[in-house]
Enzyme design. Structure first.
Site, mmCIF file in Angstrom:
data_model
loop_
_atom_site.group_PDB
_atom_site.id
_atom_site.type_symbol
_atom_site.label_atom_id
_atom_site.label_comp_id
_atom_site.label_asym_id
_atom_site.label_seq_id
_atom_site.Cartn_x
_atom_site.Cartn_y
_atom_site.Cartn_z
ATOM 1 N N HIS A 48 0.683 -1.249 0.008
ATOM 2 C CA HIS A 48 0.035 0.158 0.056
ATOM 3 C C HIS A 48 0.872 1.282 0.162
ATOM 4 C CE1 HIS A 48 0.543 -0.332 4.506
ATOM 5 N NE2 HIS A 48 0.859 0.842 4.227
ATOM 6 N N HIS A 225 -0.593 5.397 9.439
ATOM 7 C CA HIS A 225 -0.283 6.688 8.868
ATOM 8 C C HIS A 225 -1.374 7.007 7.723
ATOM 9 C CE1 HIS A 225 1.684 9.623 6.061
ATOM 10 N NE2 HIS A 225 1.969 8.510 5.318
ATOM 11 N N TYR A 254 2.846 15.309 2.893
ATOM 12 C CA TYR A 254 3.641 15.184 1.428
ATOM 13 C C TYR A 254 2.194 14.919 0.506
ATOM 14 C CZ TYR A 254 2.845 10.111 2.159
ATOM 15 O OH TYR A 254 2.270 8.956 2.510
ATOM 16 N N TRP A 362 11.959 1.344 5.121
ATOM 17 C CA TRP A 362 10.941 2.143 4.357
ATOM 18 C C TRP A 362 11.290 1.724 2.839
ATOM 19 C CZ3 TRP A 362 9.782 7.552 6.668
ATOM 20 C CH2 TRP A 362 9.224 7.491 8.048
ATOM 21 N N ASP A 549 36.944 0.992 18.466
ATOM 22 C CA ASP A 549 38.187 1.418 19.333
ATOM 23 C C ASP A 549 37.913 1.237 20.705
ATOM 24 O OD1 ASP A 549 36.901 3.540 19.522
ATOM 25 O OD2 ASP A 549 38.691 4.894 19.762
ATOM 26 N N GLY A 563 37.181 -1.112 27.934
ATOM 27 C CA GLY A 563 36.197 0.162 27.846
ATOM 28 C C GLY A 563 35.534 0.267 26.220
ATOM 29 N N LEU A 647 38.716 7.119 37.394
ATOM 30 C CA LEU A 647 38.481 6.387 38.760
ATOM 31 C C LEU A 647 37.145 5.543 38.700
ATOM 32 C CD1 LEU A 647 39.573 9.465 40.818
ATOM 33 C CD2 LEU A 647 41.166 7.492 40.299
#
Length: 814
Positions: A48, A225, A254, A362, A549, A563, A647
């Site tokens: 649709h 929508h 639109y 989409w 990284d 980390g 820390l």
């Protein structure tokens, strides 16, 4: 009877057909595509969709996927009928704010290689004669945009895939999965059982249901929508569409030509969520998708039109296109399609090893997504980086129905809004807070949000730091979500010492006898160093691109703290771990303060139970110690280019750690992310995901120092060794007139686009506006003069040595 197949695609809409087509084109044809509906009009969202393809987006990923899609659709036809009408697209502005934003969006189009032009109101009317030019300031015209025919395009790709050997079966519904360990072994369908090596869910609005059968949460939300087609109003009905498609974003609308009528879509209505369980499974037998628009009855993805929700949009439509005052609404629908919490697709492998997802895609991006998925499924890294769309980007909280409902509703409401890059979502907040949150709030912290975390960007309590300082203002756009206190915190940190809340950075604990081997295989640096060392290193794709990284601190022989850049990194570590290595996400249970500045040692020395002199606690070293009563893992690192430590402690001790440091004297103060970002740029520290990603190699990105090819095998090593000289490089630019950028601006040489900016900020220490940018290697030399287009205005820029602050690292190594 049980059959077998290498790859099973669940869903034969535009995404499933595109993925099958691209798999077949690269020689992978042991593929079965099934759908519960009839083929090729399955009754899902593809059947649709009005087919508008606007390529320009703030996300480079989405823009490049859209450009890929335009190229694909333009090459397809069915029995001589085209699958794409390249009539162009125009976005108009009815307010000065929108007109300014279109100038900015022209820069995005240029940066991403799409191109466009700004038209005055009269020129817009030449292309769309029915528009009321008195209402608009002008428009952004992209000639390569257009209207796709989704069902026709799906059929074209299905036919070609079938010709090459792919099988398609309609009227076939998945009813369940057999799962052994972390793998699907058998797919149960209404047409029989199938043993599949890989299962890909591209079932659209039914995707969450398929995911639940596999034990996988797919965080997408079906929303309705509104779309209506008018009665005849145009004289030219020969062609389905000749006029450019029109977006009236100030009213979230639109328009597209449909022969002698207009199709009108609106987001300016109440949010209408739908539960997947409420959807009927198939279209009415015999229903066929419309060839032109309208005629949607019988589709499960179409709900009845609600005229009361269209009253305001219809009034605005008649203002913008006065000819509509003589027309009526001929027919309409509330069509269902998927939204996500961040407006991006959901792609990639799930935690079930052979269950993949391609959802919330989409029509605009489906061609490019199919190509990228086919590359991924073939064992290659997609050549368009999908970090923003990866299923594994979500933390657990972001998979919850409550979070998804609120954020997807906000994405729907804001789909055409002018969104500032730093604009935080409204709800649900606060969601994730560090143990320091109350103290920060009491000191006037201004919080912005990232990954659910409340992060201070500056503190009103630091207003006194402005005394005697002149802080450069970044301008109207860059100056939103900003305060001159940002500059004061930046400078005061360079002069004294500040506390930065770094709790939001993801971190993992990797332990066990196989921990070293795991990290050694995945990273580019030498990890096998004695306990107490910290290593900055990279994780690469097999093709040698930068997957991430990370920092690796070896705390004990078989105990590492890593980390990371988010959940994707932790998932990657787990994917590659065997029973001898355990990977645990410790982000939520710990907290971190970055204590940075030339007086950081004075603060820590008065509280720590060990010697923190440079001789006793060197740069890039790790130690367990106590700050007062608080047990801490201290890493001597600094992301702002000054002496200092990260820390870490468990969350239960967080407030006490904050209070001890804040009360230690020596002028210590809390500082926010605004100062952190500016200082990071001065020091030349790259941010993965903002400055570099999988499409870039270490040498291109300026982080080749973290690669040690002679250390032995690691993922991506052989690909790096085969590469020649880089054709592009990440460089530091000084914007010579002081204009502060926001990133994603096009860089031009001789008036032609040659690259784009990434991170940008004002360097208060060096007194210059700075930006990093990807440039051709021949232009990546200091003193090269270039131009940056910001809101479509040229600004002179010069390539400068990198980094601009303390290039010899003397400030951090003292």
């Amino acid at each position: 009877m049980v059959s077998s197949v290498h790859i099973m695609l669940v869903g034969a809409g535009i995404v499933g057909c595109s993925t099958a087509y691209h798999l077949a084109r690269q020689g992978i044809t042991d593929v079965l595509v099934i759908d519960q509906g009839p083929l090729p009009a399955t009754g899902g969202s593809s059947s649709h969709a009005p087919g508008l393809v606007f390529q320009t987006n703030a996300s480079e990923t989405l823009s490049r996927l859209a450009a890929d899609t335009v190229r694909l659709y333009s090459s397809l036809e069915v029995d001589g009928s085209p699958c794409f009408h390249q009539v162009g697209g125009i976005e108009v502005a009815t307010t000065p704010e929108r007109w300014d934003d279109l100038h900015r969006k022209l820069g995005l189009a240029t940066a991403w290689g799409i191109g466009g032009e700004l038209l005055d109101a009269a020129s817009v009317r030449e292309r769309i004669p029915g528009i009321d030019a008195d209402l608009i300031h002008g428009g952004l015209h992209v000639a390569t945009d257009g209207i796709a025919k989704p069902v026709r395009a799906a059929e074209a790709m299905m036919r070609e895939a079938q010709r090459l050997g792919v099988r398609f079966e309609g009227a076939t519904e998945v009813t369940g999965f057999d799962i052994t360990g972390d793998r699907i072994t058998t797919v149960h369908t209404t047409s029989g059982d199938v043993v599949a090596d890989i299962v890909v869910c591209c079932a659209g609005i039914w995707g969450p249901k398929i995911g639940r059968m596999a034990g996988v949460t797919i965080p997408v939300q079906p929303l309705a929508h509104q779309y209506a087609v008018t009665t005849p109003v145009l004289d030219d009905g020969e062609n389905e569409v000749a006029q450019p498609i029109l977006r009236h974003q100030d009213r979230s609308m639109y328009f597209r030509q449909v022969h002698d009528r207009y199709g009108i879509g609106s987001y300016r209505h109440r949010v209408m969520p739908v539960r997947t369980d409420e959807l009927t499974p198939t279209v009415t037998p015999g229903t066929e998708a419309p060839s032109e628009g309208g005629g949607w009855k019988g589709m499960a993805s179409v709900h009845p039109f609600t005229p009361e929700d269209f009253t305001g949009p219809w009034r605005e439509a008649r203002r913008m296109l006065p000819a509509l005052r003589e027309a009526e609404i001929g027919e309409g629908m509330n069509g269902l399609f998927l939204f996500t919490s961040d407006g991006m697709p959901v792609l990639g492998r799930s935690d079930v090893e052979n269950f993949w997802v391609a959802e919330a895609v989409w029509i605009t991006h489906a061609g490019g997504v199919g190509r990228a998925m086919a590359q991924w499924l073939a064992g290659r890294t997609p050549d368009i980086d999908l970090r923003q769309a990866d299923l594994r980007r979500f933390d657990d909280f972001a998979r919850s129905p409550a979070y998804l409902e609120q954020r997807s509703a906000q994405s729907f409401r804001e789909v055409y809004d002018i969104i500032h890059p730093q604009q935080p979502p409204e709800q649900p907040r606060p969601l994730r807070t560090s143990p320091f949150h109350d103290r920060q709030r009491d000191f006037g912290a201004v919080f912005l949000e990232a990954s659910g975390w409340e992060r201070p960007h500056w503190y009103a309590g630091n207003e006194k730091l402005l005394q005697g300082r002149e802080i450069a203002h970044p301008g109207e756009w860059a100056g939103r979500f900003w305060s001159p206190i940002v500059g004061a915190e930046h400078l005061a940190t360079r002069e004294g010492v500040a506390m930065f809340d770094m709790t939001s950075l993801s971190r993992a604990e990797v332990t066990g006898p196989g921990a070293l081997g795991l990290l050694d295989r995945l990273t580019t640096s030498k990890i096998d160093r004695r306990p107490g060392y910290v290593t900055y290193t990279l994780m690469l794709t097999p093709e040698g691109g930068i997957r991430s990284d990370i920092t690796v601190a070896r705390l004990e022989r078989d105990h590492f703290q890593v980390g990371c850049n988010g959940p994707r990194d932790i998932a990657w570590l787990r994917d590659n771990a065997d029973a001898t290595a355990q990977v645990r996400d410790i982000t939520g249970g710990t907290c971190c303060i970055g204590l940075w500045g030339p007086r950081a040692r004075d603060v820590l020395a008065g509280l720590a139970d060990v010697d923190v002199s440079h001789e006793a606690f060197g740069f890039f070293r790790a130690r367990r110690l106590h700050v007062g009563e608080v047990p801490v893992v201290a890493l001597r690192l600094s992301y702002v280019g000054e002496l200092g430590w990260e820390l870490y402690t468990s969350a239960e001790f967080g407030r006490r750690l904050w209070d001890l440091l804040a009360g230690a004297g020596h002028g210590v103060f809390p500082a926010g992310r605004g100062a952190f970002n500016g200082m990071r740029l001065e020091k030349g520290y790259r941010a993965w995901g903002a400055d570099m990603w999988t499409e870039h190699t270490p040498e291109e990105a300026g982080v080749a120092f973290a690669v040690k090819p002679d250390k032995g095998p690691f993922i991506g090593r052989e690909a790096l060794l085969r590469r020649g000289e880089p054709a592009r490089r990440l460089c530091c630019l000084r914007v010579d007139d002081g204009t502060v950028l926001m990133g994603s601006e096009p860089v031009l040489a001789g008036g032609e686009p040659v690259g784009f900016t990434t991170s940008a900020a004002y360097g208060h220490t060096v007194g210059a506006s700075l930006a990093y940018a990807w440039l051709p290697a021949e232009l990546a030399h200091p003193d090269t003069r270039l131009t940056v287009a910001y809101f479509n205005q040229p600004h002179p820029a010069t390539v400068v040595p990198d980094p601009v602050y303390d290039p010899h690292m003397t400030r951090m190594r003292c």
